[in-house]
Design a protein around this motif. Structure first.
Motif, mmCIF file in Angstrom:
data_model
loop_
_atom_site.group_PDB
_atom_site.id
_atom_site.type_symbol
_atom_site.label_atom_id
_atom_site.label_comp_id
_atom_site.label_asym_id
_atom_site.label_seq_id
_atom_site.Cartn_x
_atom_site.Cartn_y
_atom_site.Cartn_z
ATOM 1 N N UNK B 106 31.792 41.180 45.153
ATOM 2 C CA UNK B 106 32.774 41.121 46.243
ATOM 3 C C UNK B 106 33.194 39.669 46.344
ATOM 4 N N UNK B 139 33.644 38.172 51.222
ATOM 5 C CA UNK B 139 32.265 38.439 51.623
ATOM 6 C C UNK B 139 31.372 37.300 51.168
ATOM 7 N N UNK B 153 29.550 37.840 57.656
ATOM 8 C CA UNK B 153 29.443 38.049 56.217
ATOM 9 C C UNK B 153 30.786 38.517 55.646
ATOM 10 N N UNK B 154 31.418 39.476 56.310
ATOM 11 C CA UNK B 154 32.736 39.913 55.852
ATOM 12 C C UNK B 154 33.768 39.199 56.714
#
Lengths: 450, 450
Positions: B106, B139, B153-154
């Motif tokens: 990601x 991410x 985190x995201x």
């Protein structure tokens, strides 16, 4: 935008990997570039179309009274275990372990998470009805991704969820979505026919898929040809009016129209023979009513008017936004390239300068470019030092609906040429009139900006 | 929007897990809900602010001549192996295996993928300069995510990349980004000070971070207090003019302003003592010039004017869009709640009906609501059956900059009350004048729609 400064990597050759026309044309027109199997980068012109579609969906959702929100792409597996879908979903779900070795996943849909938000914050029937939606990237790990953005692994999707106290209210939400989806597709220049379908892994009793007829469609469909004559058009529909919404739903679903999953040969044969059609269709959306399938296992209840807890009735609704870019091209192209419908074209008009460097031609192009911009219209001005043939081929390939051609000969007579990409017809007229005409054409096709 | 139909799950209690004010207020004002550690859902009001910030960034990037595009969130590990960053990135990179057991990730940033697009499509120095950017979810698998959207985190981030033939051109891109970032932050009601910083895993020679001063900032910063007096304001800057852009860069970076990573005690002590400041700052953006660090290993070359291949000079630039929502709140709140700057407020004005059900008060509120909407202004109308105290507390918490209070007593005298959230000052005036005044306030603060 001036083409000399634009990033539009047009390809002369047909890419070998592209099996269908939308994939081929999106690559050739410099709209996308594959990053990995079934995963694409959207180059500037591709992104511009994608964003317009996104904005049309947002505008039509707002009109129907639905609230935009956004859920994360990476979700914990816990909720999916609660609903029982973690194991049921199979290998298409992209499963991930984070650095603390927790099970996560890239969300393919969001019934679980929205229900979790609902149960945490909504307690009373007085807070209903409630419909929320998001437009967010999803991932489905297809075994054999193909057909470009039509069957990719990472895709951009609108998914909405309604919460209602009763089945009757939830069916109103269903009908309301059907109406607003029809309007959405029509604004994109598409006819998408609601067809009775199978509910698949989402589950539930009632579901319709919206299908665009195209030879490259993945679904076999069967329908009464009279269904293709119905349009929503400019009707003024009150989305809060249950009867109005139901009437539209009934009008659009009364005639036989089904995918092969729900096809019924006996019923099909009741259609007068000259109106029986079987064809291919591209699925561009689906609506579901599934009652209490998620609210019961996840405990999404409200206190009813009698003080007792009742599980809410739910439905969900999806539009494949990135897939629509491909579907529109499948439905609207010719051998020269894309033909964008006015509602979704990346630029409203192209300007072709036949003699770059000629003072008069350059000045006329600049003036057209500025006049269009002053009216809020976006032009793509081909100001490169290329031959006319190459400029026309590029414009035809990228498919802007209107082209203004400017050359010294026409300017001597005070005219430029305005050409329709769709019909190929041209007319000569003074530059101001060309601008006026384009402004009039787009008066009903405005989308809020980027 | 009518509050009775809005999904605004306001919390009365302070959530125990929230250690800083923006996290606390975003949860209390119903803007976000945690989905997993460091991962959030954006509820309707939170999403509305996020989308406005996104649109401001898009508008200012377009003004600087940068092209929007979009890269996928899931990328193949191959390119990252080529650049050498796959191993270098450490545990913060979310690593994934797809169903065919291929290494994916990601994306935390996109230097590799954009360079791959560049090398596939750009061959000549004539195609330069080129700057493209995206606003996309990223991410980073933080060990201990905290502070809500400030260190999640995201996260949603604008990342841009410039490709230039020479170092001089690339430094112009650097300066142009500095100017356009300053304008972006000012439109959001923020003062973000460019400070000489460390380049970290991106690498390169020149880099500035943009810091918003706030007690809760993660960085210790040192600066000459005179730097806080400089504003870009309404200056008309030609982004193509190298001298103009360099002059702005020099003006904003001449005075001492550094993060602890680059802090130099000797130089700091040269500042007159009364202007020496040390404080905390929140990082909301960063620009880099890193020359040929990626173009050389990845083979991103163009044919120069002399026909020989030369690696391009590059830079990258980031704005933390989701983090900015938190940063704005850290910089603009009081003990009652958020105070939105006009440029980013989710709704332009709130309407409080002091006596819901009173025919005259209801009619006056409806009429105000419609008058604001007719001018393209969005109002949040508190039409609930609640006591005035509760309605005021909600409005103060969610922080709309202007509130119109409507009650039977005022209406008898033909007036409503217009209150500034920031100053707390109120004035009584006829409803039409309140609408006019609000329209005037927002004339310079329009962002393109959702």
């Amino acid at each position: 935008m001036r083409l000399s400064r634009y990033f539009l990597p047009v390809l002369k050759e047909n890419p070998a990997e592209a099996q269908i026309v939308s994939h081929r044309l999106m690559l050739r027109a410099g709209m996308i570039k594959q990053a990995s199997a079934g995963i694409y980068s959207w180059l500037p012109m591709g992104f511009k179309v994608l964003r317009k579609l996104e904005n049309i969906v947002h505008e039509e959702q707002a009109r129907a009274g639905h609230m935009a929100m956004l859920m994360p792409t990476i979700q914990s597996a816990d909720l999916w275990r609660e609903s029982g879908r973690y194991d049921a979903y199979g290998a298409e779900m992209l499963r991930i372990k984070d650095r603390h070795d927790r099970d996560m996943l890239f969300t393919p849909t969001a019934e679980e998470l929205i229900t979790d938000i609902f149960r945490a914050h909504v307690g009373s029937y007085k807070d209903l009805p409630l419909t929320m939606y998001q437009i967010q990237w999803k991932f489905r790990d297809e075994v054999r991704p193909r057909f470009g953005v039509m069957r990719g692994r990472e895709f951009f999707m609108k998914d909405g969820y309604n919460f209602d106290l009763t089945k009757e209210d939830a069916l109103h939400a269903y009908n309301r979505h059907l109406v607003s989806y029809l309007r959405t597709y029509e604004r994109m220049g598409l006819q998408a026919i609601p067809m009775r379908a199978d509910s698949g892994p989402i589950g539930g009793d009632d579901t319709h898929e919206f299908l665009v007829l195209a030879d490259t469609g993945e679904s076999e469909v069967f329908y009464d040809s009279a269904v293709t004559d119905i349009r929503l058009g400019e009707r003024d529909i009150d989305y809060n009016d249950k009867d109005q919404c139901r009437a539209v739903m009934e009008e659009f679903t009364a005639l036989y129209a089904r995918t092969d999953e729900t096809h019924n040969e006996l019923k099909f044969n009741e259609i007068p023979e000259e109106r029986r059609r079987s064809a291919r269709g591209i699925e561009v959306g689906q609506i579901f009513y599934f009652g209490t399938k998620y609210s019961e296992p996840l405990g999404a209840t409200v206190q009813g008017p009698d003080g007792k807890p009742v599980p809410v009735h739910m439905g969900s609704h999806g539009i494949g936004v990135s897939r629509l870019v491909g579907a529109i091209i499948e439905a609207s192209h010719d051998e020269k390239g894309i033909i964008w419908p006015e509602g979704v074209t990346p630029y409203h008009a192209g300007i072709v300068n036949l003699k770059q460097g000629d003072a008069e031609a350059d000045a006329a192009c600049e003036s057209l470019y500025n006049a269009l911009q002053a009216l809020g219209l976006e032009a793509l001005y081909d100001d490169r030092n290329e031959r006319a043939g190459g400029k026309f081929a590029t414009m035809d390939l990228i498919g802007l609906p209107w082209r203004i051609t400017v050359g010294p000969r026409g300017l001597k007579n005070g005219v430029v040429e305005l050409t329709s990409r769709r019909s190929g017809e041209s007319e000569e007229l003074p530059p101001e009139q060309a601008v006026e005409k384009i402004a009039k054409i787009y008066a009903g096709h405005r989308v809020s900006g980027l």
